[in-house]
Design an enzyme around this catalytic site. Structure first.
Site, mmCIF file in Angstrom:
data_model
loop_
_atom_site.group_PDB
_atom_site.id
_atom_site.type_symbol
_atom_site.label_atom_id
_atom_site.label_comp_id
_atom_site.label_asym_id
_atom_site.label_seq_id
_atom_site.Cartn_x
_atom_site.Cartn_y
_atom_site.Cartn_z
ATOM 1 N N SER A 167 0.839 -1.199 0.000
ATOM 2 C CA SER A 167 0.000 0.000 0.000
ATOM 3 C C SER A 167 0.870 1.242 0.000
ATOM 4 O O SER A 167 2.056 1.196 0.299
ATOM 5 C CB SER A 167 -0.907 0.018 1.226
ATOM 6 O OG SER A 167 -1.763 1.136 1.152
ATOM 7 N N LYS A 199 -5.076 -6.624 2.267
ATOM 8 C CA LYS A 199 -4.881 -5.437 1.418
ATOM 9 C C LYS A 199 -6.199 -5.049 0.731
ATOM 10 O O LYS A 199 -6.535 -3.861 0.609
ATOM 11 C CB LYS A 199 -3.794 -5.712 0.370
ATOM 12 C CG LYS A 199 -3.664 -4.644 -0.725
ATOM 13 C CD LYS A 199 -3.286 -3.290 -0.144
ATOM 14 C CE LYS A 199 -2.777 -2.271 -1.150
ATOM 15 N NZ LYS A 199 -3.533 -2.020 -2.326
ATOM 16 N N HIS A 247 -8.308 -3.321 3.231
ATOM 17 C CA HIS A 247 -7.727 -1.978 3.412
ATOM 18 C C HIS A 247 -8.298 -1.029 2.358
ATOM 19 O O HIS A 247 -8.750 0.075 2.662
ATOM 20 C CB HIS A 247 -6.198 -2.035 3.297
ATOM 21 C CG HIS A 247 -5.562 -0.692 3.092
ATOM 22 N ND1 HIS A 247 -5.540 -0.065 1.861
ATOM 23 C CD2 HIS A 247 -4.950 0.155 3.941
ATOM 24 C CE1 HIS A 247 -4.952 1.113 1.970
ATOM 25 N NE2 HIS A 247 -4.579 1.268 3.231
ATOM 26 N N ASN A 248 -8.308 -1.467 1.109
ATOM 27 C CA ASN A 248 -8.812 -0.600 0.050
ATOM 28 C C ASN A 248 -10.309 -0.354 0.189
ATOM 29 O O ASN A 248 -10.789 0.743 -0.088
ATOM 30 C CB ASN A 248 -8.514 -1.222 -1.318
ATOM 31 C CG ASN A 248 -7.050 -1.087 -1.692
ATOM 32 O OD1 ASN A 248 -6.197 -1.008 -0.819
ATOM 33 N ND2 ASN A 248 -6.751 -1.071 -2.962
ATOM 34 N N GLU A 303 -10.729 2.219 2.699
ATOM 35 C CA GLU A 303 -10.320 3.480 2.062
ATOM 36 C C GLU A 303 -11.493 4.087 1.266
ATOM 37 O O GLU A 303 -11.748 5.295 1.353
ATOM 38 C CB GLU A 303 -9.125 3.166 1.161
ATOM 39 C CG GLU A 303 -8.587 4.293 0.331
ATOM 40 C CD GLU A 303 -7.478 3.775 -0.597
ATOM 41 O OE1 GLU A 303 -6.564 3.067 -0.135
ATOM 42 O OE2 GLU A 303 -7.543 4.061 -1.809
ATOM 43 N N HIS A 306 -39.995 -22.556 4.834
ATOM 44 C CA HIS A 306 -38.587 -22.528 5.255
ATOM 45 C C HIS A 306 -38.421 -22.707 6.763
ATOM 46 O O HIS A 306 -37.307 -22.748 7.254
ATOM 47 C CB HIS A 306 -37.928 -21.228 4.786
ATOM 48 C CG HIS A 306 -37.791 -21.159 3.295
ATOM 49 N ND1 HIS A 306 -37.094 -22.104 2.576
ATOM 50 C CD2 HIS A 306 -38.281 -20.276 2.383
ATOM 51 C CE1 HIS A 306 -37.150 -21.796 1.281
ATOM 52 N NE2 HIS A 306 -37.862 -20.693 1.141
HETATM 53 P P1 NBP Z 1 1.588 -1.554 -14.195
HETATM 54 O O1 NBP Z 1 0.446 -2.130 -13.475
HETATM 55 O O2 NBP Z 1 1.352 -0.442 -15.147
HETATM 56 O O3 NBP Z 1 2.318 -2.742 -15.002
HETATM 57 C C1 NBP Z 1 3.396 -2.484 -15.871
HETATM 58 C C2 NBP Z 1 4.475 -3.515 -15.687
HETATM 59 O O4 NBP Z 1 3.961 -4.835 -15.927
HETATM 60 C C3 NBP Z 1 5.603 -3.321 -16.689
HETATM 61 O O5 NBP Z 1 6.813 -3.598 -16.048
HETATM 62 C C4 NBP Z 1 5.280 -4.362 -17.756
HETATM 63 O O6 NBP Z 1 6.372 -4.738 -18.514
HETATM 64 C C5 NBP Z 1 4.820 -5.477 -16.878
HETATM 65 N N1 NBP Z 1 4.137 -6.577 -17.590
HETATM 66 C C6 NBP Z 1 2.918 -6.607 -18.169
HETATM 67 BR BR1 NBP Z 1 1.790 -5.185 -18.303
HETATM 68 N N2 NBP Z 1 2.622 -7.788 -18.724
HETATM 69 C C7 NBP Z 1 3.701 -8.555 -18.490
HETATM 70 C C8 NBP Z 1 4.027 -9.887 -18.819
HETATM 71 N N3 NBP Z 1 3.158 -10.670 -19.488
HETATM 72 N N4 NBP Z 1 5.237 -10.353 -18.455
HETATM 73 C C9 NBP Z 1 6.107 -9.574 -17.810
HETATM 74 N N5 NBP Z 1 5.841 -8.296 -17.446
HETATM 75 C C10 NBP Z 1 4.664 -7.798 -17.791
HETATM 76 O O7 NBP Z 1 2.754 -1.126 -13.169
HETATM 77 P P2 NBP Z 1 2.652 -0.352 -11.768
HETATM 78 O O8 NBP Z 1 1.697 0.782 -11.829
HETATM 79 O O9 NBP Z 1 4.053 -0.111 -11.393
HETATM 80 O O10 NBP Z 1 2.017 -1.438 -10.783
HETATM 81 C C11 NBP Z 1 2.619 -2.708 -10.539
HETATM 82 C C12 NBP Z 1 1.730 -3.516 -9.628
HETATM 83 O O11 NBP Z 1 1.625 -2.847 -8.371
HETATM 84 C C13 NBP Z 1 0.305 -3.682 -10.140
HETATM 85 O O12 NBP Z 1 -0.166 -4.969 -9.819
HETATM 86 C C14 NBP Z 1 -0.468 -2.662 -9.353
HETATM 87 O O13 NBP Z 1 -1.836 -3.008 -9.201
HETATM 88 C C15 NBP Z 1 0.255 -2.683 -8.026
HETATM 89 N N6 NBP Z 1 0.103 -1.476 -7.221
HETATM 90 C C16 NBP Z 1 0.139 -0.259 -7.794
HETATM 91 C C17 NBP Z 1 0.004 0.887 -7.008
HETATM 92 C C18 NBP Z 1 0.080 2.238 -7.625
HETATM 93 O O14 NBP Z 1 -0.115 3.226 -6.898
HETATM 94 N N7 NBP Z 1 0.361 2.360 -8.906
HETATM 95 C C19 NBP Z 1 -0.152 0.757 -5.635
HETATM 96 C C20 NBP Z 1 -0.132 -0.502 -5.069
HETATM 97 C C21 NBP Z 1 -0.016 -1.616 -5.876
HETATM 98 P P3 NBP Z 1 6.733 -3.955 -19.862
HETATM 99 O O15 NBP Z 1 7.527 -2.750 -19.427
HETATM 100 O O16 NBP Z 1 7.548 -4.912 -20.638
HETATM 101 O O17 NBP Z 1 5.454 -3.590 -20.538
#
Ligand code: NBP
Length: 479
Positions: free
Chosen positions: A128, A182, A185-186, A189, A451
């Site tokens: 988070s 988690k 938590h959301n 939120e 029932h």
């Molecule tokens: P994204 O959710 O935008 O994902 C992009 C990443 O996933 C890139 O590195 C991309 O590689 C990779 N990827 C994908 Br899409 N398909 C793939 C595959 N088949 N094999 C390998 N890699 C693959 O990134 P993020 O916003 O950094 O979030 C990452 C995780 O963290 C997500 O699950 C998200 O829900 C979670 N999260 C995000 C936040 C937030 O505030 N953003 C908070 C908490 C948790 P590429 O570069 O080669 O396309």
């Protein structure tokens, strides 16, 4: 092999988490991304981190010391499965794969089971705090095996947020427990944000104060029992002026709330578990209602009072809103913790609810002083059945109650939607009620579906012969 920890997926979350890891004493961080450019950029932009880059899964595995430990931060869903398959191919028994993405806990349970069969550990971890949290210290909610926690715990403790000297990470429970917590938590939120939005709306319509003036109200509240990150940023958002029009930004933003689905998961799961999380549900549905412009086109044609109030004493009204917000917030958190308790019972997780409240005190969106009170409640009574029955909350609800009822009544009379305020109060009154009209529902169910029902005055299960002479007979317990 030089690295003690690796990160796969170097978009914003993964690269920030990798930088956080690299900044801690004793860590050498291996990094890998599906497409090469992100790896090259990260390594070039942060030479100080001493990253060990690799460009194939084989190279990545070779760069890690045993037991290999890798955190996946890719787009949740098919991408996660694809990366897990690759890591399972190049890792060995005893190694640890951590999924830090926003996975649905049932996916995590499935993945953990499949990966465990290879002898490799799989840990679903809730992360988070968004981008900033990942970089400077997130609240971390790892599930998975006890064995993996031995290796992972010391590393995670160094990168987690710190609240009153304690790292915001604890081993939540096995397999999907971390992602479950988690998820809730959301959901909490969502409820917290909706309650704050309702409070703002009531103050604006009731007192005619401008967003900037209401920002001052929230800033003041942030010094009291409502102190929290969400109250703090609410003041910031309300104070913001749009550069283009000179209007308050909040008046320029389209009033349709987006959602990424974790609120809906929380509600869907609660429905499956039979736990009433009405505050979270109303907050989720309020976002749905807001984001259907075609349905809202009717707004001018539906009869009802105008959405403004006549308030005599603005200060007293604002204090009522504050207390209504506090009471409703207690309900929302209580419902969320009930869902965690029910989930733990259903899935066999041994979750320390007090520890959960403590790791949310920093590094996450719902961080707040208030969480200490929840920790106190569980420290006093670890098996507390309903969180809001803890003495501190009962006292707070008693104090807030008059205000809460006045605000819900005022909102209803004035035609101002306050779904989270009013449903929280209805839930509270439902808990308080000595008798509920559920008795009538049992009668109706017996009438149309045989029932059966139970009687208050003797044991057994009964059915009334509704379509015959309406005498009562003993029946088999069919619920
Ligand atoms: P994204 O959710 O935008 O994902 C992009 C990443 O996933 C890139 O590195 C991309 O590689 C990779 N990827 C994908 Br899409 N398909 C793939 C595959 N088949 N094999 C390998 N890699 C693959 O990134 P993020 O916003 O950094 O979030 C990452 C995780 O963290 C997500 O699950 C998200 O829900 C979670 N999260 C995000 C936040 C937030 O505030 N953003 C908070 C908490 C948790 P590429 O570069 O080669 O396309």
């Amino acid at each position: 092999a030089t690295a003690n920890i690796g990160v796969v997926g170097l978009a914003v979350m993964g690269s920030n988490l990798a930088r956080n890891l690299a900044s801690r004493e004793g860590n050498t961080v291996a990094v890998f991304n599906r497409s090469r450019a992100k790896t090259d950029d990260l390594v070039a932009e942060h030479p100080e981190a001493g990253f060990v880059p690799s460009f194939s899964y084989e190279e990545f595995a070779a760069s890690l010391q045993k037991p290999r430990t890798a955190i996946i931060m890719v787009k949740a869903g098919a991408g996660t499965d694809a990366v897990i398959d690759e890591l399972v191919r190049v890792f060995e028994p005893g190694d640890i794969i951590v999924d830090g993405g926003n996975a649905l806990f049932t996916d995590t349970i499935r993945r953990e089971k499949a990966v465990r069969e290879t002898g490799i550990n799989f840990v679903g971890m809730g992360v988070s705090g968004g981008e900033e949290g990942a970089l400077h210290g997130p609240s971390l909610m790892p599930g998975g095996s006890d064995e993996s926690w031995v290796t992972l715990g010391p590393i995670l403790r160094t990168i987690a947020a710190v609240a009153e000297g304690e790292p915001c990470v604890t081993h939540i429970g096995h397999d999907g427990a971390g992602h479950f917590v988690k998820m809730v938590h959301n959901g909490i939120e969502y409820a917290d944000m909706q309650l704050i939005a309702e409070a703002y709306d009531l103050i604006r319509r009731g007192t005619g104060k401008s967003p900037a003036e209401i920002a001052d109200v929230f800033a003041e509240w942030n010094h009291g029992e409502l102190e929290s990150y969400l109250i703090e940023i609410t003041a910031e958002v309300l104070r913001q002026v749009d550069a283009e029009t000179g209007k308050p930004l909040v008046d320029v933003i389209v009033d349709q709330a987006g959602a990424k689905g974790t609120g809906a998961w929380t509600v869907q799961t609660a429905l499956d578990l039979g736990v009433p999380v009405s505050g979270i549900a109303e907050a989720t549905f309020a976002r749905s209602l807001s984001s259907h412009p075609e349905q809202r086109e009717v707004s001018g044609s539906l009869p009802g009072p105008l959405e403004s109030l006549t308030v005599d004493d603005a200060d007293a009204f604002i204090e009522d809103v504050r207390l209504a917000l506090f009471a409703s917030k207690i309900v929302a958190y209580s419902q969320g913790f009930d869902e965690i308790r029910a989930g733990a019972a259903q899935y066999g997780w041994d979750i320390d609810l007090g520890a959960v409240s403590k790791i949310w005190r920093a590094g996450c969106i719902i961080r707040a002083q208030f969480l200490n009170r929840i920790a106190d409640a569980y420290a006093q009574t670890p098996d507390l059945a309903v969180l809001l029955t803890a003495p501190y909350f009962v006292e707070a609800l008693e104090r807030a109650q008059g205000s809460w009822r006045r605000i819900v009544a005022t909102a209803a009379t004035g035609g101002i939607p306050s779904p989270a305020f009013s449903s929280s109060l209805a839930y509270y009154d439902g808990l308080r009620a000595e008798r509920l009209p559920a008795a009538l529902i049992q009668g109706q169910r017996d009438f149309f579906g045989a029932h059966t029902y139970k009687r208050i005055d003797r044991p057994g299960t009964f059915h009334t012969l509704w379509s015959a002479d309406r005498t009562e007979v003993e029946a088999e317990d069919t619920h």
